[in-house]
Design a protein around this motif. Structure first.
Motif, short mmCIF file in Angstrom:
data_model
loop_
_atom_site.label_atom_id
_atom_site.label_comp_id
_atom_site.label_asym_id
_atom_site.label_seq_id
_atom_site.Cartn_x
_atom_site.Cartn_y
_atom_site.Cartn_z
N ILE A 60 -7.44 4.51 -3.51
CA ILE A 60 -7.24 3.08 -3.75
C ILE A 60 -5.85 2.65 -3.29
O ILE A 60 -5.68 1.61 -2.67
N THR A 61 -4.84 3.48 -3.58
CA THR A 61 -3.47 3.14 -3.21
C THR A 61 -3.29 3.10 -1.70
O THR A 61 -2.61 2.23 -1.18
N SER A 62 -3.91 4.03 -0.98
CA SER A 62 -3.69 4.08 0.46
C SER A 62 -4.55 3.09 1.23
O SER A 62 -4.13 2.59 2.27
N LYS A 74 0.85 -1.18 0.00
CA LYS A 74 0.00 0.00 0.00
C LYS A 74 0.89 1.24 0.00
O LYS A 74 2.10 1.13 0.09
N LEU A 75 0.26 2.40 -0.06
CA LEU A 75 1.00 3.66 -0.06
C LEU A 75 1.75 3.83 1.25
O LEU A 75 1.21 3.60 2.33
N SER A 93 6.84 2.92 -6.65
CA SER A 93 7.99 3.52 -5.97
C SER A 93 7.62 4.12 -4.62
O SER A 93 8.48 4.30 -3.77
N TYR A 94 6.35 4.45 -4.40
CA TYR A 94 5.91 5.01 -3.12
C TYR A 94 5.09 4.01 -2.32
O TYR A 94 4.18 4.39 -1.59
N SER A 95 5.41 2.75 -2.40
CA SER A 95 4.64 1.74 -1.68
C SER A 95 5.51 0.97 -0.70
O SER A 95 6.74 0.97 -0.81
N LYS A 96 4.85 0.34 0.25
CA LYS A 96 5.51 -0.56 1.19
C LYS A 96 4.48 -1.55 1.71
O LYS A 96 3.28 -1.34 1.54
N TYR A 97 4.94 -2.61 2.34
CA TYR A 97 4.01 -3.61 2.88
C TYR A 97 3.41 -3.09 4.16
O TYR A 97 4.10 -2.68 5.09
N ARG A 98 2.06 -3.05 4.19
CA ARG A 98 1.31 -2.65 5.38
C ARG A 98 0.14 -3.58 5.58
O ARG A 98 -0.29 -4.25 4.67
N ASN A 99 -0.39 -3.58 6.78
CA ASN A 99 -1.61 -4.35 7.08
C ASN A 99 -2.82 -3.56 6.75
O ASN A 99 -2.90 -2.43 6.68
#
Length: 105
Positions: A63-65, A28-29, A99-105
């Motif tokens: 949607i991204t966040s 996600k963002l 490029s602006y994403s990371k793994y989140r719950n």
């Protein structure tokens, strides 16, 4: 003891700990970089007409966040198929969300 709550049978749990209810983390963002993301998203979408730009920008951000990168990518591809954006903009938007994403719950 303000940071703790108590479960049944007196076990202590940190209030700040989030349980993910068995869900896997998805991309996600990265919310620490959301201002940069919003700025870059605005610069990529500046060529769109005003009537469409706000809706596309808001939808991609939401949607991204909240849902994740995969859903945002599907949305961008759908907008390209509708004729709202062109191939170059599609590629740039997909590169941006990854490029602006990371793994989140």
């Amino acid at each position: 003891m303000a940071n703790y709550k108590y479960r049944k049978y007196g076990t202590r749990v940190n209030k700040n700990y989030r349980e993910n209810n068995g869900e896997k983390a998805s991309k996600k963002l990265d919310m620490r970089r959301e201002d940069e993301f919003n700025y870059m998203l605005g610069t990529l979408l500046k060529d769109l007409p005003d009537s469409v730009r706000g809706a596309v920008r808001g939808s991609i951000y939401a949607i991204t966040s909240k849902k994740g990168i995969k859903d945002a990518k599907e949305y961008i591809i759908k907008k390209k198929e509708d004729g709202t954006i062109d191939e170059k903009m599609e590629k740039n938007l997909i590169d941006l969300i990854y490029s602006y994403s990371k793994y989140r719950n």
